[in-house]
Write a protein that holds these residues in place. Structure first.
Motif, PDB file in Angstrom:
ATOM      1  N   TRP A 190       3.432   8.054  -9.291  1.00  0.00           N
ATOM      2  CA  TRP A 190       3.961   7.017  -9.714  1.00  0.00           C
ATOM      3  C   TRP A 190       3.415   5.611  -8.804  1.00  0.00           C
ATOM      4  O   TRP A 190       4.163   4.877  -8.919  1.00  0.00           O
ATOM      5  N   HIS A 191       2.308   5.942  -8.032  1.00  0.00           N
ATOM      6  CA  HIS A 191       2.095   4.906  -6.992  1.00  0.00           C
ATOM      7  C   HIS A 191       1.731   3.572  -7.747  1.00  0.00           C
ATOM      8  O   HIS A 191       2.164   2.378  -7.138  1.00  0.00           O
ATOM      9  N   ASP A 192       1.293   3.698  -8.856  1.00  0.00           N
ATOM     10  CA  ASP A 192       0.705   2.233  -9.504  1.00  0.00           C
ATOM     11  C   ASP A 192       2.169   1.623 -10.054  1.00  0.00           C
ATOM     12  O   ASP A 192       2.347   0.535  -9.828  1.00  0.00           O
ATOM     13  N   THR A 193       3.002   2.497 -10.281  1.00  0.00           N
ATOM     14  CA  THR A 193       4.125   1.746 -11.218  1.00  0.00           C
ATOM     15  C   THR A 193       5.144   1.428 -10.167  1.00  0.00           C
ATOM     16  O   THR A 193       5.655   0.280 -10.222  1.00  0.00           O
ATOM     17  N   ASN A 226      -9.738  -1.738  -1.286  1.00  0.00           N
ATOM     18  CA  ASN A 226      -9.771   0.007  -1.765  1.00  0.00           C
ATOM     19  C   ASN A 226     -11.211   0.355  -1.362  1.00  0.00           C
ATOM     20  O   ASN A 226     -11.688   1.529  -1.573  1.00  0.00           O
ATOM     21  N   THR A 275      -7.863  -7.250  -3.715  1.00  0.00           N
ATOM     22  CA  THR A 275      -7.312  -5.754  -3.927  1.00  0.00           C
ATOM     23  C   THR A 275      -8.360  -4.862  -4.019  1.00  0.00           C
ATOM     24  O   THR A 275      -8.526  -3.599  -3.515  1.00  0.00           O
ATOM     25  N   CYS A 306      -2.376  -1.215  -3.298  1.00  0.00           N
ATOM     26  CA  CYS A 306      -1.901  -1.580  -4.631  1.00  0.00           C
ATOM     27  C   CYS A 306      -1.865  -2.808  -5.086  1.00  0.00           C
ATOM     28  O   CYS A 306      -1.736  -3.033  -6.409  1.00  0.00           O
ATOM     29  N   GLY A 307      -2.022  -3.718  -4.287  1.00  0.00           N
ATOM     30  CA  GLY A 307      -2.083  -5.204  -4.712  1.00  0.00           C
ATOM     31  C   GLY A 307      -1.642  -6.040  -3.545  1.00  0.00           C
ATOM     32  O   GLY A 307      -0.968  -5.845  -2.475  1.00  0.00           O
ATOM     33  N   TYR A 343       0.855  -1.177  -0.047  1.00  0.00           N
ATOM     34  CA  TYR A 343      -0.238  -0.148   0.070  1.00  0.00           C
ATOM     35  C   TYR A 343       0.898   1.207  -0.160  1.00  0.00           C
ATOM     36  O   TYR A 343       2.021   1.261   0.202  1.00  0.00           O
ATOM     37  N   LYS A 350      -1.898   7.660  -1.416  1.00  0.00           N
ATOM     38  CA  LYS A 350      -2.507   7.729  -2.822  1.00  0.00           C
ATOM     39  C   LYS A 350      -2.236   8.872  -3.552  1.00  0.00           C
ATOM     40  O   LYS A 350      -2.316   9.248  -4.662  1.00  0.00           O
ATOM     41  N   SER A 357       4.518   0.592  -7.003  1.00  0.00           N
ATOM     42  CA  SER A 357       3.928  -0.820  -6.167  1.00  0.00           C
ATOM     43  C   SER A 357       4.226  -2.059  -7.038  1.00  0.00           C
ATOM     44  O   SER A 357       4.354  -2.965  -6.529  1.00  0.00           O
ATOM     45  N   ALA A 358       3.924  -1.872  -8.257  1.00  0.00           N
ATOM     46  CA  ALA A 358       3.836  -2.996  -9.315  1.00  0.00           C
ATOM     47  C   ALA A 358       5.261  -3.633  -9.363  1.00  0.00           C
ATOM     48  O   ALA A 358       5.353  -4.757  -9.468  1.00  0.00           O
TER      49      ALA A 358
END
Length: 274
Positions: free
Chosen positions: A196-199, A230, A226, A248-249, A189, A192, A201-202
């Motif tokens: 670039w939080h998606d990138t 959220n 996930t 994030c996952g 997590y 938010k 964390s991925a």
């Protein structure tokens, strides 16, 4: 010691430290000829450690990162490209797990390695919740089903999109299609509001999965969980997530129940060469 300093008795004036600095904060001192940090550049330093790590004679020191905290590279542990290729290709998304729990030290080592995942501007923003108890993992799977039941009542369109009817029916028959009976669960997590939080964390989740694979531990992305983490307040509270946190996952973790002696084919990879 200043923020950036060098041992002039060792320095060969190769300026590798200046070359590898992402923000080009190092330059040649006109008087001494040795590298130095630009005036006032401390605030722009990413503290990535490249200057220290790349120095061939170990003469660079960065005040926030003591040299004795750097790990020495062991070249004897290097692997061939063929070994690396097979390691990457044999990673599988595991959905059938042994009931045997993974040792705590192994789980710790797996999540620790995510700290070496690259992140935008080296912010290292990803945080983790590690669910070690199989009973707690089971409870979180059940909470996800509860969320799906609410979706079916209050948001039929979304419930249809997520195909919750089949997942709920499977649960009632004793089939856990949410977390697959995994004994452990890793949840990433972030704030938010971070860029670039998606990138970031991925990448961290990929590091986690590969670190698990290297230790014989299976992993699989927990997509429905996930979504729930959220949206469903009881689960968010269980995880300790604040209002500003985005899940994030999640990755299910456990020893694989089956082995895979073959590597499956993949579709032809579309690549445009320019």
């Amino acid at each position: 010691m200043s923020f950036y300093s060098i041992d002039q008795t060792k320095c060969k004036k190769c300026f590798i430290c200046a070359e590898v600095c992402p923000n080009k904060l190092l330059l040649k001192d006109k008087e001494t000829g040795f590298p130095k940090m630009r005036i006032g550049a401390e605030a722009a330093c990413l503290q990535c450690g490249h200057c220290v790590a790349a120095c061939p004679v170990d003469c660079v020191q960065l005040e926030p990162m003591p040299n004795d905290h750097f790990l020495q590279v062991d070249s004897s542990l290097s692997i061939s490209s063929e070994q690396a290729d097979q390691f990457m290709r044999t990673r599988r998304s595991i959905r059938s797990f042994k009931s045997k729990p993974v040792e705590h030290d192994t789980l710790q080592a797996i999540v620790d390695l995510t700290n070496y995942a690259p992140s935008a501007s080296h912010k290292q923003p990803v945080q983790w919740v590690m669910v070690e108890s199989p009973e707690s993992v089971r409870e979180m799977a059940e909470m996800t089903i509860e969320w799906m039941m609410e979706l079916r009542k209050n948001n039929r369109e979304l419930a249809k999109k997520y195909s919750v009817a089949g997942l709920i029916a499977g649960w009632k028959k004793g089939q856990d299609l949410i977390l697959r009976g995994a004994p452990h669960l890793a949840i990433s997590y972030m704030d938010k509001n971070k860029t670039w939080h998606d990138t970031d964390s991925a990448i961290a989740l990929s590091y986690l999965e590969l670190a698990a694979h290297s230790r014989g531990v299976g992993a699989c992305f927990a997509g429905f969980f996930t979504y729930c983490a959220n949206d469903y307040m009881p689960l968010r509270e269980k995880l300790g997530l604040q209002e500003n946190h985005v899940c994030c996952g999640g990755h299910m973790l456990g020893y694989p129940k089956f082995t895979y002696p073959r590597i499956p084919m993949r579709k032809k990879l579309p690549v445009n060469w320019l």
